[in-house]
Design a protein around this motif. Structure first.
Motif, mmCIF file in Angstrom:
data_model
loop_
_atom_site.group_PDB
_atom_site.id
_atom_site.type_symbol
_atom_site.label_atom_id
_atom_site.label_comp_id
_atom_site.label_asym_id
_atom_site.label_seq_id
_atom_site.Cartn_x
_atom_site.Cartn_y
_atom_site.Cartn_z
ATOM 1 N N SER A 578 -46.997 13.885 0.090
ATOM 2 C CA SER A 578 -45.752 14.368 0.689
ATOM 3 C C SER A 578 -45.243 13.527 1.857
ATOM 4 C CB SER A 578 -45.936 15.819 1.172
ATOM 5 O OG SER A 578 -46.894 15.884 2.218
ATOM 6 N N GLY A 580 -44.309 10.465 2.000
ATOM 7 C CA GLY A 580 -43.274 9.468 1.703
ATOM 8 C C GLY A 580 -43.676 8.083 2.162
ATOM 9 N N TRP A 585 -39.351 9.935 0.283
ATOM 10 C CA TRP A 585 -39.778 11.317 0.115
ATOM 11 C C TRP A 585 -38.772 12.131 -0.696
ATOM 12 C CZ3 TRP A 585 -36.780 15.340 1.718
ATOM 13 C CH2 TRP A 585 -35.786 15.076 2.665
ATOM 14 N N GLN A 586 -37.490 11.664 -0.748
ATOM 15 C CA GLN A 586 -36.502 12.398 -1.529
ATOM 16 C C GLN A 586 -36.804 12.382 -3.026
ATOM 17 O OE1 GLN A 586 -35.857 10.159 0.757
ATOM 18 N NE2 GLN A 586 -34.409 10.972 2.279
ATOM 19 N N LEU A 588 -39.660 13.054 -4.287
ATOM 20 C CA LEU A 588 -40.689 14.051 -4.575
ATOM 21 C C LEU A 588 -40.074 15.238 -5.316
ATOM 22 C CD1 LEU A 588 -42.511 14.135 -1.108
ATOM 23 C CD2 LEU A 588 -43.340 13.053 -3.209
ATOM 24 N N HIS A 593 -40.766 19.187 -0.905
ATOM 25 C CA HIS A 593 -39.947 18.762 0.235
ATOM 26 C C HIS A 593 -40.323 19.478 1.523
ATOM 27 C CE1 HIS A 593 -36.382 16.861 -2.183
ATOM 28 N NE2 HIS A 593 -37.568 16.389 -2.532
ATOM 29 N N HIS A 596 -43.226 17.817 3.287
ATOM 30 C CA HIS A 596 -42.894 16.578 3.999
ATOM 31 C C HIS A 596 -42.367 16.876 5.402
ATOM 32 C CE1 HIS A 596 -41.303 12.559 4.762
ATOM 33 N NE2 HIS A 596 -40.185 13.159 5.162
ATOM 34 N N SER A 602 -46.213 12.798 7.944
ATOM 35 C CA SER A 602 -44.852 12.316 7.696
ATOM 36 C C SER A 602 -44.272 11.694 8.960
ATOM 37 C CB SER A 602 -43.962 13.467 7.226
ATOM 38 O OG SER A 602 -44.473 14.058 6.057
#
Length: 660
Positions: A578, A580, A585-586, A588, A593, A596, A602
């Motif tokens: 998570s 990224g 990370w978008q 995922l 989300h 993250h 993160s």
């Protein structure tokens, strides 16, 4: 006993033996080994693609373009690949490539079929064919090799398409140049035609004007010939009358000449007498003037005054004035008599000449009377011919006017044709060879990428470094739980304050964790050669990450015991997917989300990126704030755990899970 003393006691316990010291050193090396070796192995894998074996097969038979130019695109593609050094290319045939892929000698093969050039050249036909490049792969030789090969084929396809588009565009632009040249010639021809028609129209206008003038003149001439015919007839009649009336003209003119001569002789004598009288009168006036002068002298000598002399002379002048006037009239009359005499002489001479010519005149009048008949007949014939000429002149006038109108319309059309051609000419490009080349290249590859970056990673290793550095620090914190106790049992038994127990349990692994972070920093930055924009700030931030992660892991273990190690491992796995760190990370799945946004790694990864690559520090304060909040939360969790540790229960006396 304060928290520092508790941490120092734990550190002394760990280093009491040589093996303990080695264990501490080994724990400190774990993040450096993990992050350093991984980034060293993956620092720039794309730089070594030239060692990946690949085959290229060129079966292209080539073709001949409509211009006569030979096209061998397959050979060009093969040679460009061999010259590029992008992979360890080997040029072979289809059988050798397929066998090499099967045996693992080649990771993939690029095969150019025999119809490749012919298919590319068909883009100029009404039924174009799509050229094909064959890609032979074997995922058993490596999946990423196939992925890279697919990307290579896309680049080759784009390059060939660009060349084909450029060639086609160049031919189109060359055609435009030909059309432009021929349209220019057509426009020039139309201009010449329009100019010639303008001249012809102007000439037709002159012709129409002349024809109209001719018709008008012919009308006047017809009218004149009619008058002339009537005059000729009247002349004939008059001359006949004149001939009849001048039959005795010679006799009469002789008599006239004799009388005129007699008059001239008499006038001559009179004129001679007049001259004598005028001379005598002139002398009398002269004598009178001399007498006036002598009279004045005598009067002055006799003693008369000047006024008296003037009055006497005035009286004398009044007496002499009629004589002077008579003299003037005599002189004028004498002159007139002389002129009369001269005129009479001339009349006499003329009469003599007239008498001499009267006979010739009589003969001429007779001849003229005879010719006037012919003249009258000819005038009537001329009048008839002029009627025909007038009719022709009127037809010429009408035809010339029609010609002028038609040529004017034709000239207007020619001008419109020229204007249309000129207007169309402006719409037809006429590029130079250099412009054709530039435009064709632009049409073949219309989009260029102008890349700008507020911050950028130097290489692939630098791109992975923030994630693996954060991951290494967490692993280092996790490893420390295998040797460092989460809390001091003596402090718990002594009833030390809960916050002191929590701080004392965290501080020892925190010191070792910071040492782990510093060592990992040196290995990754100096050893592996990962560049960084803010080295000092990055080192301080890694220290913050370490103290936060050690606080979290220590608090979890302190609260849950051996189960806490499992929880820390689960947190590691969840953060791996998570944070990224590799892909955005978008990308995922939607349910991940929130993880993250919540988990600390993160923010650790984001902060390292900003300090390593450079750029804005806008989000850095958030990263630091979140990590500090996690640290405070971990200390709070450790404080709560310390409170629980002071109370013995059945589960603590006999735990369900114990160390082996």
């Amino acid at each position: 006993m304060n928290a520092a003393r508790l941490a120092l006691t734990e550190l002394r316990r760990l280093t009491t033996s040589r093996l303990g010291k080695l264990a501490v050193v080994a724990m400190m090396l774990v993040p450096s080994l993990y992050g350093g070796f991984y980034l060293y192995a993956n620092k720039d894998p794309y730089a070594a693609l030239d060692r990946v074996p690949a085959a290229v097969v060129d079966e292209d038979a080539g073709t001949t373009l409509a211009t006569g130019e030979k096209l061998a695109a397959g050979d060009e593609v093969a040679r460009s690949l061999l010259d590029s050094g992008s992979f360890d290319w080997t040029r072979t045939d289809r059988a050798g490539a397929e066998q090499g892929i099967e045996t693992g000698r080649y990771d993939f093969a690029l095969i150019i079929p025999a119809s490749f050039s012919a298919d590319l050249a068909s883009s100029a036909d009404l039924e174009p064919r799509q050229a094909t490049i064959e890609l032979a792969t074997n995922d058993a030789n490596g999946y990423l090799s196939t992925t890279v090969a697919n990307q290579l084929v896309k680049e080759v396809t784009t390059s060939v398409a660009e060349k084909v588009s450029t060639t086609a565009a160049s031919q189109i632009l060359a055609g435009f140049s030909t059309i432009h040249d021929r349209t220019t010639k057509a426009a020039d021809g139309a201009a010449k035609l329009a100019s010639g028609l303008d001249d012809a129209t102007e000439g037709a206008g002159d012709l129409a004007t002349g024809a109209h003038s001719l018709a008008t003149g012919e009308q006047k001439l017809v009218d004149g010939t009619a008058t002339f015919a009537r005059g000729a007839s009247d002349l004939d009649t008059g001359l006949q009358t004149l001939r009849n009336g001048t039959s005795d003209l010679p006799t009469r003119t002789k008599q006239l000449a004799t009388g005129a001569r007699q008059v001239a002789d008499g006038n001559k004598e009179v004129a001679s007498a007049g001259k004598e009288v005028a001379a005598a009168s002139d002398r009398a006036v002269g004598d009178l003037t001399e007498t006036r002068g002598r009279l004045a002298t005598r009067l002055e000598a006799a003693g008369f005054s000047q006024d008296e002399i003037d009055r006497i002379l005035a009286v004398a002048d009044d007496v002499a004035e009629p004589l002077r006037e008579a003299n003037t009239r005599i002189q004028s009359t004498s002159t007139q008599l002389t002129q009369l005499s001269d005129g009479a002489t001339k009349v006499a001479d003329g009469a003599s000449q007239l008498a001499t010519a009267a006979s010739q005149l009589k003969t001429g009048i007779a001849e003229a009377a005879s010719g006037s008949g012919s003249l009258a007949s000819g005038a009537r014939t001329l009048q008839s011919g002029q009627q025909d000429a007038l009719a022709g002149a009127k037809r010429l006038d009408t035809g010339a006017a029609s010609l002028h109108t038609g040529l004017g319309t034709l000239a207007d059309g020619a001008h419109e044709l020229e204007k249309g051609l000129r207007d169309g000419l402006r719409s037809i490009p006429d590029p130079s060879p250099e412009q054709r080349k530039a435009v064709a290249q632009t049409l073949g590859n219309p989009i260029a990428v102008d890349t700008s970056s507020a911050a950028s990673a130097a290489d692939y290793g630098a791109g992975l470094a923030p994630f693996f550095m954060s991951l290494a620090i967490w692993i280092g914190a996790f490893v420390l739980t295998t040797r460092v106790r989460s809390h001091s049992t003596r402090a718990v038994a002594a009833g030390q304050p809960r916050l002191r127990i929590a701080l004392g349990g965290w501080l020892a692994p925190a010191v070792l964790g910071v040492a782990q972070a510093v060592l990992a920093y040196l290995v990754i930055i100096a050893g592996v050669g990962i560049s960084t924009a803010h080295p000092v700030l990055l080192l301080l931030f890694m220290g913050l990450i370490s103290v936060t992660f050690t606080a979290i892991v220590n608090a979890v273990v302190m609260r849950f015991g051996l189960v806490g190690q499992f929880v820390a491992l689960v947190l590691l796995v969840v953060q791996l997917i998570s944070a990224g760190g590799t892909f955005p990370w978008q990308t995922l799945p939607e349910p991940l989300h929130p993880l993250h946004h919540v988990l600390p790694m993160s923010y650790a990864v984001d902060g390292i990126r900003r300090l390593m690559y450079g750029g804005s520090f806008v989000h850095l304060s958030l990263d630091i704030g979140v990590l500090l909040a996690y640290w405070a939360g971990a200390i709070l969790l450790g404080t709560v755990a310390a409170a629980r540790l002071g109370t013995w229960s059945a589960s603590r006396v006999k735990p369900q899970v114990t160390a082996p």
